[in-house]
Scaffold this motif. Structure first.
Motif, short mmCIF file in Angstrom:
data_model
loop_
_atom_site.label_atom_id
_atom_site.label_comp_id
_atom_site.label_asym_id
_atom_site.label_seq_id
_atom_site.Cartn_x
_atom_site.Cartn_y
_atom_site.Cartn_z
N CYS A 1 0.86 -1.18 0.00
CA CYS A 1 0.00 0.00 0.00
C CYS A 1 0.90 1.24 0.00
CB CYS A 1 -0.90 -0.01 1.23
SG CYS A 1 -1.96 1.44 1.37
N ILE A 2 0.63 2.17 -0.88
CA ILE A 2 1.45 3.38 -0.99
C ILE A 2 1.31 4.26 0.25
CG2 ILE A 2 1.81 5.51 -2.34
CD1 ILE A 2 2.71 3.09 -3.89
N ALA A 3 0.11 4.33 0.84
CA ALA A 3 -0.14 5.23 1.97
C ALA A 3 0.44 4.71 3.29
CB ALA A 3 -1.63 5.48 2.12
N CYS A 4 0.05 3.49 3.69
CA CYS A 4 0.45 2.99 5.01
C CYS A 4 1.63 2.02 4.96
CB CYS A 4 -0.74 2.34 5.71
SG CYS A 4 -1.29 0.79 4.95
N GLU A 5 2.07 1.66 3.74
CA GLU A 5 3.22 0.78 3.51
C GLU A 5 3.04 -0.64 4.04
OE1 GLU A 5 6.94 2.61 4.53
OE2 GLU A 5 6.59 4.29 3.18
N ARG A 6 1.81 -1.06 4.27
CA ARG A 6 1.56 -2.45 4.65
C ARG A 6 1.67 -3.32 3.42
NH1 ARG A 6 -0.59 -5.17 9.11
NH2 ARG A 6 -0.82 -3.13 10.06
N GLN A 7 2.30 -4.48 3.58
CA GLN A 7 2.47 -5.41 2.46
C GLN A 7 1.51 -6.56 2.60
OE1 GLN A 7 6.55 -6.60 2.08
NE2 GLN A 7 7.30 -4.51 2.24
N LEU A 8 1.01 -7.05 1.45
CA LEU A 8 0.13 -8.20 1.48
C LEU A 8 0.39 -9.09 0.28
CD1 LEU A 8 -3.01 -7.45 -0.24
CD2 LEU A 8 -2.26 -5.55 1.15
N TRP A 9 0.08 -10.39 0.46
CA TRP A 9 0.22 -11.38 -0.59
C TRP A 9 -1.15 -11.62 -1.19
CZ3 TRP A 9 4.71 -13.76 -2.19
CH2 TRP A 9 5.83 -13.51 -1.41
N ILE A 10 -1.20 -11.74 -2.52
CA ILE A 10 -2.46 -11.96 -3.21
C ILE A 10 -2.19 -12.83 -4.44
CG2 ILE A 10 -2.27 -9.81 -4.51
CD1 ILE A 10 -5.32 -9.52 -4.24
N GLU A 11 -3.10 -13.74 -4.73
CA GLU A 11 -2.95 -14.61 -5.89
C GLU A 11 -3.10 -13.81 -7.18
OE1 GLU A 11 -5.83 -17.69 -5.58
OE2 GLU A 11 -4.92 -18.54 -3.78
N ARG A 12 -2.42 -14.25 -8.24
CA ARG A 12 -2.47 -13.54 -9.52
C ARG A 12 -3.89 -13.36 -10.03
NH1 ARG A 12 0.35 -12.26 -14.22
NH2 ARG A 12 2.35 -12.99 -13.44
N ALA A 13 -4.67 -14.43 -10.05
CA ALA A 13 -6.04 -14.36 -10.58
C ALA A 13 -6.88 -13.35 -9.79
CB ALA A 13 -6.69 -15.73 -10.55
N ASN A 14 -6.73 -13.36 -8.48
CA ASN A 14 -7.49 -12.44 -7.62
C ASN A 14 -7.05 -10.99 -7.85
OD1 ASN A 14 -9.17 -11.50 -5.65
ND2 ASN A 14 -8.27 -12.67 -3.99
N LEU A 15 -5.75 -10.76 -7.99
CA LEU A 15 -5.24 -9.41 -8.22
C LEU A 15 -5.71 -8.88 -9.56
CD1 LEU A 15 -3.46 -7.00 -7.39
CD2 LEU A 15 -1.56 -8.16 -8.50
N GLU A 16 -5.65 -9.71 -10.60
CA GLU A 16 -6.04 -9.27 -11.94
C GLU A 16 -7.51 -8.87 -11.99
OE1 GLU A 16 -4.82 -12.16 -14.82
OE2 GLU A 16 -2.71 -11.64 -14.60
N LYS A 17 -8.36 -9.53 -11.22
CA LYS A 17 -9.77 -9.16 -11.16
C LYS A 17 -9.97 -7.83 -10.45
CE LYS A 17 -11.21 -13.54 -10.01
NZ LYS A 17 -12.09 -14.44 -9.28
N ARG A 18 -9.12 -7.54 -9.48
CA ARG A 18 -9.28 -6.34 -8.66
C ARG A 18 -8.67 -5.08 -9.27
NH1 ARG A 18 -8.69 -7.80 -2.34
NH2 ARG A 18 -10.01 -9.63 -2.33
N ILE A 19 -7.81 -5.22 -10.27
CA ILE A 19 -7.12 -4.06 -10.84
C ILE A 19 -8.09 -3.22 -11.66
CG2 ILE A 19 -5.40 -3.31 -12.52
CD1 ILE A 19 -3.59 -5.51 -11.54
#
Length: 63
Positions: free
Chosen positions: A37-55
């Motif tokens: 996250c650009i604002a709070c700098e928290r990192q998270l793991w996400i599957e490719r298929a899930n990320l592509e749907k959310r973009i």
């Protein structure tokens, strides 16, 4: 066909992070992505298929 996403790209997601920000930096690619996250700098793991749907859009492309 998978999206062409690279380390260093900045993406805007459809839903916001709990801190209120929607922009994330891609830190790792593969079957699973690590995004920050650009604002709070928290990192998270996400599957490719899930990320592509959310973009919503790729704001900045690294060449």
């Amino acid at each position: 066909m998978p999206m062409d996403l690279k380390v260093g790209d900045i993406v805007e997601l459809k839903k916001q992070h709990p801190c209120g920000n929607k922009t994330f930096l891609i830190l790792r690619t593969g079957a699973d992505f690590r995004i920050k996250c650009i604002a709070c700098e928290r990192q998270l793991w996400i599957e490719r298929a899930n990320l592509e749907k959310r973009i919503k859009k790729v704001t900045s492309k690294k060449d």
